[in-house]
Design an enzyme around this catalytic site. Structure first.
Site, PDB file in Angstrom:
ATOM      1  N   CYS A 232       0.843  -1.184   0.000  1.00  0.00           N
ATOM      2  CA  CYS A 232       0.000   0.000   0.000  1.00  0.00           C
ATOM      3  C   CYS A 232       0.881   1.238   0.000  1.00  0.00           C
ATOM      4  CB  CYS A 232      -0.918   0.001   1.210  1.00  0.00           C
ATOM      5  SG  CYS A 232      -0.042  -0.332   2.726  1.00  0.00           S
TER       6      CYS A 232
ATOM      7  N   ASP B 197      -4.075  10.605 -35.213  1.00  0.00           N
ATOM      8  CA  ASP B 197      -3.229   9.583 -34.578  1.00  0.00           C
ATOM      9  C   ASP B 197      -4.089   8.663 -33.704  1.00  0.00           C
ATOM     10  OD1 ASP B 197      -0.810  10.668 -35.609  1.00  0.00           O
ATOM     11  OD2 ASP B 197      -0.892  12.253 -34.086  1.00  0.00           O
TER      12      ASP B 197
ATOM     13  N   GLY C   1     -20.188  -7.846 -25.201  1.00  0.00           N
ATOM     14  CA  GLY C   1     -21.456  -7.574 -24.530  1.00  0.00           C
ATOM     15  C   GLY C   1     -21.208  -6.911 -23.180  1.00  0.00           C
TER      16      GLY C   1
ATOM     17  N   GLY D 167     -20.320  -5.934 -19.509  1.00  0.00           N
ATOM     18  CA  GLY D 167     -19.375  -6.484 -18.525  1.00  0.00           C
ATOM     19  C   GLY D 167     -18.101  -6.990 -19.172  1.00  0.00           C
TER      20      GLY D 167
ATOM     21  N   HIS E  25      -7.307   5.227 -18.622  1.00  0.00           N
ATOM     22  CA  HIS E  25      -6.601   3.941 -18.739  1.00  0.00           C
ATOM     23  C   HIS E  25      -6.282   3.650 -20.213  1.00  0.00           C
ATOM     24  CE1 HIS E  25      -5.743  -0.335 -17.600  1.00  0.00           C
ATOM     25  NE2 HIS E  25      -6.136  -0.553 -18.852  1.00  0.00           N
ATOM     26  N   GLU E  26      -7.291   3.772 -21.076  1.00  0.00           N
ATOM     27  CA  GLU E  26      -7.063   3.442 -22.491  1.00  0.00           C
ATOM     28  C   GLU E  26      -6.034   4.377 -23.123  1.00  0.00           C
ATOM     29  OE1 GLU E  26      -7.986   0.632 -23.467  1.00  0.00           O
ATOM     30  OE2 GLU E  26      -9.270   0.341 -21.716  1.00  0.00           O
TER      31      GLU E  26
ATOM     32  N   HIS F  27      -2.608   3.296 -22.659  1.00  0.00           N
ATOM     33  CA  HIS F  27      -2.178   2.323 -23.682  1.00  0.00           C
ATOM     34  C   HIS F  27      -1.861   3.054 -24.990  1.00  0.00           C
ATOM     35  CE1 HIS F  27      -3.012  -1.094 -21.189  1.00  0.00           C
ATOM     36  NE2 HIS F  27      -4.328  -1.044 -21.281  1.00  0.00           N
TER      37      HIS F  27
ATOM     38  N   HIS G 178       0.358  -2.564 -18.599  1.00  0.00           N
ATOM     39  CA  HIS G 178      -0.299  -2.585 -17.288  1.00  0.00           C
ATOM     40  C   HIS G 178       0.681  -2.435 -16.138  1.00  0.00           C
ATOM     41  CE1 HIS G 178      -4.054  -4.553 -19.129  1.00  0.00           C
ATOM     42  NE2 HIS G 178      -4.211  -3.249 -19.003  1.00  0.00           N
TER      43      HIS G 178
HETATM   44  S1  SRS Z   1      -7.904  -3.280 -21.294  1.00  0.00           S
HETATM   45  N1  SRS Z   1      -7.773  -1.953 -21.839  1.00  0.00           N
HETATM   46  N2  SRS Z   1      -6.813  -3.544 -20.372  1.00  0.00           N
HETATM   47  C1  SRS Z   1      -9.466  -3.475 -20.588  1.00  0.00           C
HETATM   48  C2  SRS Z   1      -9.682  -3.047 -19.172  1.00  0.00           C
HETATM   49  C3  SRS Z   1     -10.836  -3.961 -18.718  1.00  0.00           C
HETATM   50  O1  SRS Z   1     -11.900  -3.934 -19.303  1.00  0.00           O
HETATM   51  N3  SRS Z   1     -10.528  -4.787 -17.733  1.00  0.00           N
HETATM   52  C4  SRS Z   1     -11.476  -5.801 -17.266  1.00  0.00           C
HETATM   53  C5  SRS Z   1     -12.340  -5.243 -16.193  1.00  0.00           C
HETATM   54  O2  SRS Z   1     -11.867  -4.718 -15.193  1.00  0.00           O
HETATM   55  N4  SRS Z   1     -13.677  -5.355 -16.336  1.00  0.00           N
HETATM   56  C6  SRS Z   1     -14.641  -4.957 -15.340  1.00  0.00           C
HETATM   57  C7  SRS Z   1     -15.916  -5.736 -15.414  1.00  0.00           C
HETATM   58  C8  SRS Z   1     -15.777  -7.253 -15.264  1.00  0.00           C
HETATM   59  C9  SRS Z   1     -15.352  -7.738 -13.909  1.00  0.00           C
HETATM   60  C10 SRS Z   1     -15.142  -9.248 -13.844  1.00  0.00           C
HETATM   61  C11 SRS Z   1     -13.709  -9.715 -13.816  1.00  0.00           C
HETATM   62  N5  SRS Z   1     -12.950  -9.291 -15.003  1.00  0.00           N
HETATM   63  C12 SRS Z   1     -10.040  -1.589 -19.073  1.00  0.00           C
HETATM   64  C13 SRS Z   1     -10.386  -1.100 -17.674  1.00  0.00           C
HETATM   65  C14 SRS Z   1      -9.227  -1.227 -16.707  1.00  0.00           C
HETATM   66  C15 SRS Z   1     -10.833   0.337 -17.742  1.00  0.00           C
HETATM   67  C16 SRS Z   1     -10.697  -7.021 -16.766  1.00  0.00           C
HETATM   68  C17 SRS Z   1     -11.639  -8.084 -16.301  1.00  0.00           C
HETATM   69  C18 SRS Z   1     -12.111  -8.234 -15.023  1.00  0.00           C
HETATM   70  C19 SRS Z   1     -12.227  -9.090 -17.101  1.00  0.00           C
HETATM   71  C20 SRS Z   1     -13.063  -9.850 -16.263  1.00  0.00           C
HETATM   72  C21 SRS Z   1     -12.121  -9.383 -18.472  1.00  0.00           C
HETATM   73  C22 SRS Z   1     -13.809 -10.931 -16.741  1.00  0.00           C
HETATM   74  C23 SRS Z   1     -12.854 -10.474 -18.959  1.00  0.00           C
HETATM   75  C24 SRS Z   1     -13.689 -11.238 -18.098  1.00  0.00           C
HETATM   76  C25 SRS Z   1      -7.827  -4.441 -22.583  1.00  0.00           C
HETATM   77 ZN    ZN Z   2      -5.533  -2.090 -20.002  1.00  0.00          ZN
HETATM   78 CA    CA Z   3     -17.919  -5.722 -22.509  1.00  0.00          CA
END
Ligand code: SRS
Ligand code: ZN
Ligand code: CA
Ligand code: ZN
Length: 269
Positions: free
Chosen positions: A89, A155, A173, A175, A216-217, A220, A226
């Site tokens: 932490c 870009d 879809g 989530g 976050h995006e 990247h 990460h």
């Molecule tokens: S990325 N840019 N690194 C995508 C990243 C993201 O979408 N991460 C997933 C996430 O946190 N999803 C939240 C909802 C689902 C929770 C269940 C567990 N789980 C962007 C974000 C950091 C803004 C990672 C993730 C968490 C995930 C997942 C992915 C279940 C697939 C299935 C490509």
């Molecule tokens: Zn990411």
């Molecule tokens: Ca999704």
């Protein structure tokens, strides 16, 4: 095992401020360290916590040694244990961010962006405002400026899309994966796509916080991979900290400045 030695074990193994769950059946230092390492690798290196596969454990340990620039042994030695016992932490004392393999970055001082399509969850003006805000969180730390364009090739192309959307990286879809972005480069390089099947919010409603995801995006899009630091915006999962008042973590700033250097103070906005 008697209670007293177990407590002694606790006392010797736990640095102050760090609370790791110890297995009740722990019988020796080695076993405790192994459990501790397994817990650590599960949390930060995606080791399956139930695995009994020693090779998988060794691989994850090697991955960690590589990350910390240690000799690759795949063995639990005192240096790796010391790192695992550091409190996770607060501000980390080691860099936790990562870059892409060839360290791609934008070479121009002005990077253009275009917002190609929108979500119906937020007014267009709100999306424009949040995109600008997210880009600014990064640009105020580095000598790079973003310019929005409406026509021509940018870009960084920003779009909301659902399912298959033409880049062999279909969305899934509601989530799961919320968005994705490509590291700096021509064509798709730098582009950021947001899953239209999520409910996007500016923080005033329940849903996915667009400012957080966009920041976050764009990390990247600028060349950051990460981070292992749960406080970092570049941590791989959404929704760790307080989203209302989030800012870049020290680790994010160090990562982006490794690529682009610091913005000199007199130009700081
Ligand atoms: S990325 N840019 N690194 C995508 C990243 C993201 O979408 N991460 C997933 C996430 O946190 N999803 C939240 C909802 C689902 C929770 C269940 C567990 N789980 C962007 C974000 C950091 C803004 C990672 C993730 C968490 C995930 C997942 C992915 C279940 C697939 C299935 C490509
Ligand atoms: Zn990411
Ligand atoms: Ca999704
Ligand atoms: Zn895409």
């Amino acid at each position: 095992m008697a209670a007293v030695p177990l407590i002694l074990l606790w006392a010797t193994l736990l640095p102050s401020g760090l609370a790791l769950p110890l297995p009740q059946e722990a019988t020796g230092t080695r076993e405790v360290q192994w459990e501790q390492a397994q817990d650590y690798l599960t949390r930060f290196y995606h080791l399956d916590s139930k695995t009994k596969d020693a090779n998988r454990f060794t691989d994850k340990l090697k991955e960690m040694e590589k990350f910390f620039h240690l000799p690759i042994t795949g063995k639990l030695n005192s240096r790796i244990i010391e790192i695992m016992q550091k409190p996770r932490c607060g501000v980390p004392d080691v860099a936790e961010y990562s870059l892409f393999a060839n360290k791609p970055k934008w070479s121009s001082k002005v990077v253009t962006y275009k917002i190609v399509s929108y979500t119906s969850d937020l007014p267009h003006s709100k999306v424009d405002e949040i995109v600008a805000k997210a880009l600014n969180l990064w640009s105020k730390e580095i000598p790079l400026n973003f310019r929005r364009i409406q026509f021509g090739t940018a870009d960084i192309e920003i779009r909301f899309a659902r399912g298959a959307h033409g880049d062999f990286n279909p969305f899934d879809g509601p989530g799961n994966v919320l968005a994705h972005a490509f590291p700096p480069g021509p064509g798709l390089g730098g582009d950021a796509h947001f899953d239209k099947d999520e409910f996007w919010t500016d923080g005033s409603h329940r849903g996915i916080n667009f400012l957080y995801a966009a920041t976050h995006e764009f990390g990247h899009s600028l060349g950051l991979g990460h981070s292992a630091d749960p406080n970092a915006v570049m941590y791989p999962t959404y929704g760790n900290g307080d989203l209302k008042s989030f800012r870049l973590a020290q680790d994010d700033v160090e990562g982006i400045q490794e690529l682009y250097g610091k913005r000199s103070n007199y130009r700081k906005r």
